[in-house]
Scaffold this motif. Structure first.
Motif, PDB file in Angstrom:
ATOM      1  N   HIS A  82      -8.484   0.671   4.250  1.00  0.00           N
ATOM      2  CA  HIS A  82      -7.451   0.694   3.039  1.00  0.00           C
ATOM      3  C   HIS A  82      -8.095   0.238   1.567  1.00  0.00           C
ATOM      4  O   HIS A  82      -7.497   0.598   0.551  1.00  0.00           O
TER       5      HIS A  82
ATOM      6  N   GLN B  55      -2.157  -0.061  -0.741  1.00  0.00           N
ATOM      7  CA  GLN B  55      -1.182   0.366   0.533  1.00  0.00           C
ATOM      8  C   GLN B  55      -0.915  -0.857   1.262  1.00  0.00           C
ATOM      9  O   GLN B  55       0.289  -1.027   1.741  1.00  0.00           O
TER      10      GLN B  55
ATOM     11  N   SER C 205       2.001  -2.674  -0.774  1.00  0.00           N
ATOM     12  CA  SER C 205       3.485  -1.936  -0.366  1.00  0.00           C
ATOM     13  C   SER C 205       4.003  -2.176   0.858  1.00  0.00           C
ATOM     14  O   SER C 205       5.039  -2.162   0.901  1.00  0.00           O
TER      15      SER C 205
END
Length: 375
Positions: free
Chosen positions: A233, A360, A363
Motif C-alpha cells: 500500500h 488507501q 480510506s
C-alpha cells in the motif's frame, strides 16, 4: 474495505498476541521476564547493528510468531523436539494462513528454521547471541543465568561461535569475568545493552486484549511487521527494507525522554520544541554509543524519520499512526476514551498523517473510525 486488507489487518491484530508470550530470560534490569515480541525487536536490532540483509531482518520479524500457539521452549530444558516441530509447523500454517500470500511467509519461516541459507544462518546467529548478551552485559545478572550462559558457551547452541564468531565468545567471557569488551564490538554490545531499556517504556495504548499497556520495544517490532505486511500500500518510491530499519530504531530516544502520548494535554506536549530538543539530545547520546560512522548513520536515519519528508519517512510515520489506531479499534477504543479523544482530533492528528503515506488504508479505516465515534 477490500478483503485482502481485511486479512492483513486481521493478521497484524493476531500478531499482537505475541506480546503476551513470556520467555525464560529476563530484562537486563531484572524487573521481569522478556516477552517474545520485544525479543523479536531486539534480535532485529542486533541484526541491523551487525550488518544483516533486509531478508534476514524480515525472517527475524516473523520467526517467533509460531509461539502464539506453541509457546516458548527454553533451549536448555529437555523437550520433545519432534512434537515441538510439529506444533510450530501447525502454528505457522494457521497464523500465516490468515494472509492471502501466507505461503510466501511460511516459506520464509521454514528457511529460517532450516538455517541453511546465508541469510537464515545470520538470522539464527542473532537469535542465539541476543539472550547471551542479555546475561553477560547485564549489570548484575542472575547467578543461575550466568551458569546457563557459561554452559551454552561450552557445549550449547552458542558453542559453535568458537569457530563461527570467536570474537563474540571472547567478549562474552570478558564481560562474565567482570571486564569491559573493547573495540567496535564492545561499543556495539553496549549500545544493544542500552537498547534493552526500551522494553520498560510504557505507552498510552494497551494491548488488544486490554491486559496491560504496550511498551515501546514491542511497539517498534509491531510497526516493522506492519511495514512488511502493508508494504504493497506504500506510495511509489518507498524502500520497505529501509523503512523497517527506520522503525526498528525510531523510538530509542524514549529511553531518555519517555513516551509522550499523542493526545495528552490537548496535543501541546507531543511534538513541542521542548520534547524535540530532549529527543535530539537522547538520539545523540544513544547512537553515540556505537562506533562513530555507524552511530552517525543511525542518527541520520532517525533524523530523517523525524523530518518526515522522504518517501520512506512519510510511510514510516503513517505506520506509526496506523498501528495505534488499529489497536484502539480492536480494543474497543480504550485509549481514546482515556484521553477523551474526539473524531475531529483523531482525523487531524492521526487520519491526515495516515492518509499522507497510506491513502488507501486510511480510506478503508475511516468508516470504521467514524462508526466508533458516531455509531
Amino acid at each position: 474495505m477490500d478483503s485482502r486488507l481485511v486479512a492483513e489487518l486481521a493478521f497484524l491484530a493476531e500478531a499482537d498476541r505475541l506480546k503476551s508470550i513470556r520467555r525464560a530470560n529476563v530484562l537486563m534490569d531484572l524487573s521481569r521476564r522478556e516477552n517474545t515480541a520485544e525479543h523479536s525487536w531486539h534480535v532485529a536490532l542486533f541484526a541491523m547493528v551487525f550488518g544483516a540483509s533486509d531478508r534476514a531482518i524480515r525472517m527475524i520479524l516473523i520467526h517467533d510468531l509460531v509461539e502464539i500457539d506453541a509457546g516458548d521452549q527454553p533451549v536448555y530444558l529437555a523437550h520433545d523436539a519432534a512434537a515441538l516441530a510439529a506444533a510450530e509447523t501447525a502454528a505457522a500454517d494457521r497464523i500465516f494462513g490468515i494472509l492471502p500470500d501466507g505461503a510466501a511467509f511460511i516459506e520464509l519461516w521454514r528457511e529460517f528454521e532450516g538455517g541453511a541459507t546465508r541469510d537464515a544462518a545470520f538470522a539464527k546467529r542473532m537469535d542465539h547471541v541476543q539472550p547471551l548478551a542479555q546475561v553477560v552485559m547485564a549489570p548484575q545478572p542472575l547467578p543461575e543465568h550466568v551458569e546457563i550462559a557459561r554452559s551454552m558457551m561450552q557445549q550449547g547452541r552458542v558453542a559453535r561461535f568458537a569457530t563461527e564468531w570467536p570474537e563474540i565468545l571472547a567478549a562474552a567471557r570478558t564481560a562474565l569475568d567482570g571486564g569491559r569488551p573493547g573495540g567496535d564490538l564492545g561499543r556495539r554490545l553496549r549500545f544493544l545493552a542500552e537498547a534493552d531499556a526500551l522494553k520498560t517504556v510504557c505507552r498510552a495504548n494497551t494491548l488488544i486484549d486490554l491486559s496491560r499497556r504496550e511498551n515501546s520495544a514491542e511497539h517498534s517490532w509491531h510497526l516493522a511487521l506492519y511495514a512488511l505486511i502493508l508494504g504493497r500500500h506504500a506510495t511509489p518510491g518507498v524502500n520497505i527494507g529501509r523503512t523497517i530499519r527506520m522503525l526498528l530504531l525510531h523510538d530509542l530516544v524514549e529511553i531518555d525522554v519517555g513516551d509522550v502520548p499523542l493526545h495528552s494535554a490537548a496535543g501541546t506536549a507531543h511534538g513541542s520544541p521542548e520534547i524535540q530538543m530532549a529527543e535530539a539530545a537522547a538520539a545523540r547520546r544513544i547512537f553515540g554509543l556505537l562506533p562513530e560512522q555507524q552511530g552517525a548513520d543511525f542518527l541520520a536515519l532517525w533524523q530523517e524519520f523525524e523530518a518526515n519528508e522522504t518517501p520512506d519517512a512519510v510511510f514510516a510515520k503513517s505506520l506509526d499512526r496506523t498501528q495505534p489506531l488499529v489497536q484502539n479499534l480492536r480494543a474497543g477504543g480504550a485509549g481514546w476514551r482515556e484521553y477523551d479523544v474526539s473524531y475531529d482530533d483523531l482525523v487531524s492528528r492521526v487520519g491526515e498523517r495516515i492518509a499522507r503515506g497510506l491513502p488507501q488504508v486510511w480510506s478503508a479505516l475511516e468508516p470504521e473510525v467514524k462508526a466508533f465515534f458516531y455509531g
